[in-house]
Scaffold this motif. Structure first.
Motif, short mmCIF file in Angstrom:
data_model
loop_
_atom_site.label_atom_id
_atom_site.label_comp_id
_atom_site.label_asym_id
_atom_site.label_seq_id
_atom_site.Cartn_x
_atom_site.Cartn_y
_atom_site.Cartn_z
N ALA A 54 0.43 -1.37 9.14
CA ALA A 54 -0.87 -1.98 9.42
C ALA A 54 -1.35 -2.82 8.23
O ALA A 54 -1.90 -3.91 8.42
CB ALA A 54 -1.89 -0.91 9.77
N SER A 55 -1.14 -2.32 7.01
CA SER A 55 -1.60 -3.09 5.86
C SER A 55 -0.70 -4.31 5.62
O SER A 55 -1.19 -5.38 5.23
CB SER A 55 -1.71 -2.23 4.60
N THR A 56 0.58 -4.17 5.90
CA THR A 56 1.48 -5.33 5.81
C THR A 56 1.03 -6.39 6.81
O THR A 56 0.99 -7.59 6.51
CB THR A 56 2.93 -4.91 6.10
N ALA A 57 0.68 -5.91 8.01
CA ALA A 57 0.22 -6.83 9.06
C ALA A 57 -1.08 -7.52 8.65
O ALA A 57 -1.24 -8.72 8.86
CB ALA A 57 0.03 -6.07 10.36
N ALA A 58 -1.97 -6.76 8.03
CA ALA A 58 -3.25 -7.36 7.58
C ALA A 58 -2.97 -8.48 6.58
O ALA A 58 -3.57 -9.56 6.65
CB ALA A 58 -4.14 -6.30 6.96
N GLY A 59 -2.04 -8.22 5.66
CA GLY A 59 -1.69 -9.24 4.68
C GLY A 59 -1.09 -10.47 5.34
O GLY A 59 -1.45 -11.61 5.02
N PHE B 133 -1.26 6.69 8.81
CA PHE B 133 -2.56 6.73 9.48
C PHE B 133 -3.67 6.07 8.67
O PHE B 133 -4.54 5.40 9.23
CB PHE B 133 -2.94 8.18 9.85
N ALA B 134 -3.67 6.26 7.35
CA ALA B 134 -4.73 5.66 6.52
C ALA B 134 -4.70 4.14 6.65
O ALA B 134 -5.73 3.49 6.80
CB ALA B 134 -4.56 6.08 5.07
N SER B 135 -3.49 3.61 6.61
CA SER B 135 -3.31 2.16 6.70
C SER B 135 -3.77 1.64 8.07
O SER B 135 -4.49 0.64 8.18
CB SER B 135 -1.83 1.87 6.42
N LEU B 136 -3.40 2.37 9.12
CA LEU B 136 -3.81 2.00 10.48
C LEU B 136 -5.32 2.09 10.63
O LEU B 136 -5.96 1.17 11.16
CB LEU B 136 -3.12 2.94 11.49
N SER B 137 -5.89 3.19 10.18
CA SER B 137 -7.32 3.41 10.35
C SER B 137 -8.14 2.32 9.66
O SER B 137 -9.12 1.82 10.21
CB SER B 137 -7.69 4.80 9.80
N ALA B 138 -7.71 1.93 8.46
CA ALA B 138 -8.44 0.89 7.73
C ALA B 138 -8.35 -0.45 8.45
O ALA B 138 -9.35 -1.15 8.60
CB ALA B 138 -7.91 0.77 6.31
#
Lengths: 389, 301, 94
Positions: free
Chosen positions: B76-81, B110-115
């Motif tokens: 999820a954080s990679t995707a956000a970037g 989960f932390a990455s997804l939730s954010a």
């Protein structure tokens, strides 16, 4: 040129601003906070047009997001410290393996446990083998200059590796120093826009990060060669840098080495203190000089060996420790000198862990111990700063 | 986007080829093949470590879209970037789509997804849920259903039940992030692709969880992937519903659920689940179904 | 190879795949124990076999399904799901 008082944190933030980084993922940690707070303020005030300031939920996610943005060809900046850098550890290797030129400032701080907020160099030396280029600044001007140069070096097609610009927490991060902040036009001349050929783009579907079978060592070797290539690129960019900004750097920073019989090998901000002590010792007739390591990876083997080969004795002053071994740079220096025809005596000193201040008198003490070692023909491995308070 | 009415409406263009090293009959592979029909080639699939990581194997890839595999816990954080990077480069049209397993989604990531969901990033997050850590050989995750045997929850004298933890109610959790959240099934491709089509149009985060039938881990004949997927929906193990603005919408309603036995009997992972375990599982299913029926059309989270 | 002899390959030396969909040429046919056989006379062109193939080993043509035996791993979902018995199973090497 006009000088401005800025902290090391602000100097790194100015670097990110001047290089026109398009994406800045971040997560706060002492002592890096002021760097990202500065960028946050500029972003809120509209002073970073074309930049997305992205508040993440962990440093692991910061580096992951940096990889995502760099993989689509964006110029990325971030900053961290200590535990945060360790949390990124896994993704640092991935960023290097994918050959993504991310630039990150690390504001060094000792590692837990026990908790310390003060600086030593274990946090970034723990990332030494990650494939990143590792630079270490002595003062706030060099912090800013290193960020500017780091982008030029990492984005060079001969390199394409991420780079870490390290500075000592507190000593630099929270200390105002007068520095020259170049104009945006000057920086644009030094560092044009980033247009990579190896990243995802519209009409260019590629697969980034696939598993490999037999090719693993080939890709690792390319990472190695790219890092070695950076040595030449670092030297090359200095001409442009000096022409535009009037300053020049070398692979290593030598101080009073010409006739030095004793050489202190240092890193980071303590080098400034050590240089002052050396000036005083020179007045006393002690032939001592200093070699400051500013490029840790790639390792400038020839520059280090060339600077040290004529010394009689060397004190490697490590502000870090590998428990069970000793200072981390101590064996690197010994290895660099091992195949010389004549090898100087090399003693190792572990100092300043958890930010213990390194004073001029301590530097002199180390120098005198080195003289004793030379006279006795017996090197030492010593821990300083063990007095209980 | 025009909604598909039947299988015949589904585009005949594929952006996915054969030649990968996933198992014959792999559910998650099929999920990605179908998804790319709607997403198209101007898509970046962000993958977390898992079975699907083996779709590309250097120097070959079955993908005709882009792909980034970073690590397991950071899709999820990679995707956000990637999303913000593209936006800053002025490329707003490229789809950024996570394709991650349940371990990477429910547990370690989960932390990455939730954010990313809380920040309402313009990402489609597809969790292919094979109810285990599949690629490492079928170990327990918090998505593993009660009563399933896995390699780390084997049945034994002390514990005949296998998995005793009840799986997370992930859809409710994601719904509570005020994003679009939906379940989907390989046996209902029209429903799945319409949900994906709607997610693609949304200016924010979407979470779609696809039951990814796993022939090797669930231990069934690969030919049964669709049959089992359908039965999971019919017996209430995998109800099809969506949550938007906190409102629940049950997509496939049935006057009566099939008993879970038929679903269990088709798979080795439930073999030798004692009768009281089956009873407990049936109870959990009934409870969840009753909750969905009660809140259908109403505020759910 | 001596370090200085390692050639720098530029972006060719970066682990990325720049040829989309090139796995199509990889032969997975050797994985099969059984193979699907299509019977055109029984086919209603419902597309079920095409939609449900996890390996995109069934192409859709104006004439209906076309099986790509390079990609087909022999899972037999197509035969299992075919509502008219137009897809049957045959042992490999039989």
């Amino acid at each position: 040129m006009k000088q401005t008082l800025v902290t090391g944190n602000e100097a790194a933030a100015w670097g990110a601003r001047l290089v026109r980084a398009k994406y800045i993922p971040n997560f706060p940690i002492t002592p890096q906070t002021e760097c990202i707070e500065t960028l946050a303020r500029w972003s809120a005030d509209g002073e970073l047009p074309g930049t997305y300031f992205d508040r993440m939920e962990s440093e692991h996610s910061v580096m992951s997001a940096a990889v995502g943005a760099a993989a689509v060809g964006t110029r990325v900046f971030t900053a961290t410290s200590s535990q945060g850098l360790l949390l990124m550890h896994e993704v640092l290797y991935i960023a290097a393996g994918m050959r993504l030129p991310i630039v990150m400032a690390n504001i060094s701080r000792g590692l837990s446990a026990p908790v310390t907020l003060w600086s030593d160099h274990n946090d970034f030396l723990d990332q030494r083998d990650s494939g990143w280029l590792m630079f270490h600044a002595e003062n706030n001007q060099e912090v800013l200059d290193m960020v500017l140069q780091a982008y030029r070096i990492t984005e060079d097609p001969r390199v394409l590796l991420p780079a870490m610009v390290n500075m000592d927490g507190y000593v630099l991060s929270f200390t105002d120093e007068p520095i020259n902040i170049p104009s945006p036009g000057q920086v644009e001349e030094f560092l044009p826009g980033y247009d990579p050929a190896h990243t995802i783009a519209h009409g260019r579907p590629i697969t980034v990060g696939p598993p490999v079978l037999d090719e693993y060592s080939i890709f690792k070797a390319q990472n190695h060669v790219a890092s070695r290539n950076a040595l030449a690129v670092i030297e090359e960019v200095q001409d442009d840098f000096e022409r535009i900004f009037g300053r020049r750097y070398h692979l290593v920073d030598g101080f009073m080495l010409e006739d030095a019989e004793l050489v202190l090998v240092t890193q980071g901000s303590m080098s400034t203190t050590a240089k002052a002590a050396i000036l005083e010792m020179r007045d006393e007739g002690i032939k001592v000089g200093l070699l400051r390591l500013r490029v840790i990876r790639p390792w400038p083997n020839e520059a280090v060996a060339g600077a040290l080969k004529d010394a009689k004795a060397i004190a490697v002053i490590d502000r870090n420790v590998a428990p069970g071994k000793g200072g981390i740079m101590f064996p690197e220096i010994i290895e660099t000198l091992y195949n010389l025809d004549r090898r100087p005596l090399v003693s190792g000193f572990v100092v300043g862990l958890g930010g213990k201040p390194q004073t001029e008198s301590k530097v002199k003490e180390i120098t005198h111990k080195l003289m004793d070692d030379l006279a006795a023909g017996r090197p030492r491995m010593e821990w300083n700063d063990l007095e209980e308070t | 986007m025009q909604e598909f009415k039947s299988l015949k409406d589904i585009p005949e263009q594929d952006y996915f080829t054969g030649g990968s090293s996933t198992c014959a009959g792999c559910g998650p592979s099929l999920g990605l093949k179908l998804a790319l029909k709607v997403l198209g080639p101007e898509t970046i699939i962000i993958n977390s470590a898992g079975c699907m990581t083996l779709l590309p194997l250097y120097p070959n890839t079955p993908l005709k879209a882009s792909w980034i595999h970073n690590a397991i816990e950071n899709a999820a954080s990679t995707a956000a970037g990637a999303r913000h990077g593209l936006d800053m480069l002025g490329d707003k049209d490229m789809n950024v789509v996570v394709y991650a397993g349940d371990g990477a989604t429910y547990d370690i990531g989960f932390a990455s997804l939730s954010a990313a969901a809380a920040k309402n990033e313009r990402i489609i997050y597809i969790c292919y849920n094979n109810q285990s850590y599949g690629n490492t050989g079928f170990q327990w995750s918090t998505a593993t259903p009660y009563g399933s045997e896995t390699k780390t929850t084997p049945r034994g004298k002390e514990n005949p039940t296998g998995t005793t933890v009840v799986n997370k109610d992930m859809l409710k959790i994601m719904g509570a992030h005020r994003v679009y959240a939906a379940t989907a099934s390989l046996a209902y491709p029209v429903d799945f692709l319409n949900k994906l089509g709607r997610a693609k149009e949304r200016d924010g985060f979407s979470y779609i969880e696809l039951l990814g039938a796993c022939t090797a881990g669930w231990n069934y004949d690969p030919r049964l992937t669709i049959k089992i997927s359908k039965l999971a929906v019919r017996c209430g193990m995998w109800p099809l519903y969506e949550i938007e603005h906190g409102m629940l919408n049950l997509n496939k309603d049935f006057s009566e659920l099939k008993p879970v036995d038929e679903f269990l009997n088709m798979q080795g992972r439930y073999r030798a689940l004692p009768p009281n375990g089956v009873e407990r599982l049936q109870g959990l299913i009934n409870e969840h179904w009753a909750e969905l029926k009660e809140y259908n059309g109403q505020r759910y989270v | 190879m001596r370090e200085e002899e390692i050639p720098y390959k530029g972006i060719e030396g970066i682990p990325i795949i720049r040829e989309p969909g090139n796995a199509a040429k990889v032969n997975r046919g050797s994985w099969r124990l059984v193979r699907p056989v299509h019977h055109r006379d029984k086919c209603t062109r419902c597309k079920i076999c095409y939609i449900y193939c996890p390996d995109a080993a069934i192409n859709w043509t104006p004439d209906g399904p076309e099986i790509n035996l390079t990609s087909c791993k022999g899972c037999m979902i197509c035969a299992e799901e075919c509502p008219t018995g137009a897809m049957t199973e045959e042992k490999e090497g039989a």
